[in-house]
Design an enzyme around this catalytic site. Sequence first.
Site: not given
Length: 392
Positions: A168-169, A164-166
């Site tokens: 978004a980045g 999820g973080d990757s």
Amino acid sequence: MGPLSDIRVVELGQLIAGPFCAQLFGDMGATVVKIEPPGSGDPMRQWGAGDPPVWWEVIARNKRSVAADLRTPEGQEIARRLIAGADVLVENFRPGTLEKWNLAPADLCAANPRLIVVRVSGYGQTGPYSDRAGFGGIGEAMGGWRALVGSPDRPPSRLGVSIGDSLAGTYGCLGALAALHERQTSGQGQIVDVSLFESVLQVMEGLVPEYAAAGHVRARSGSVLKGIAPSNVYPCRDGELLIAANQDAIFRRLAAAMGRPELADDPLYATHVARGQHQDVLDAMIADWSRGYDVAALEALMADHAVPAGRMFAARDMLADPHFRAREALVEVETERHGALPMQGVFPRLSRTPGGIARAAPATVGKDSAALLAEAGYDAATIADLRARGII
């Protein structure tokens, strides 16, 4: 130098989403200035395995570190001076945090009208949930990912990485690149609003329209996608091999490799729909056959018949594999604390202006503070005073 060598990025982020966005910029040649809290720095310095942890060496590569306490007026002024000369600002704090620190994007953009501000948050800058705290896992849950991962008879699983973080980045970087392109025409910057949950939602394929149009509810299905066959991990004598032969022509080639060419014309398996309806029986048939092979032999057989297949790669396999070497998918970076450290290379690959890793991750918090503050107009005495007071 990379295709973004004329772009300057200031990163105020921490943990994963914001720093990964800035890593992507740095990999493509941008100058990235990371502002960290004095002393402890970004918590990512303590995340992951190794002593000291090595994940930092990846996510902070190609960056320069400035220590600044953004809770103080002096630290806020440092950030404003650095941002005044930047093309892109990346931050991933809860909405309202920059405003509380007197670093409201509206004010920053007034001082630097060409500035593009990437704001990554759990739920976005607007909407009824916008002020909630959110991590990547929460975005994966709300975006629909977590409900589909794992076996149907168990609670939802998580992927072994912070997807999820990757995501978004990555979307933050994509949005900023689009804004940079538009700026060539308008001369104006803008805000790029990225939420964790919408970043996940973007890769959920037909999840919502399938339900809206046909009432279809996707569910956890373990190692397969229901109705997509054969596409599974099959047992071998010494391990497992993933075989994906769910297209008609490819299944015909698999049937030939199995010594069962008649399967391709059997009404039970001849079409995509039929194979999906008889998925369990077909998977069991292939598994009985695959158990007679070692992984290497079966992989070679699949390659000879042009059937997509692949081993379950772990880190040791990647380091030993000739294709990884030939593609420079892994590269060695000389680091201050770990020596030559293999890590993933820069991706995607550009033919004429490729990116690269020109700078190892800053080993200490604020390693570049003195040089960058001097560039921003601070004299030596002021820098020494800020350091003595713990502001940098």
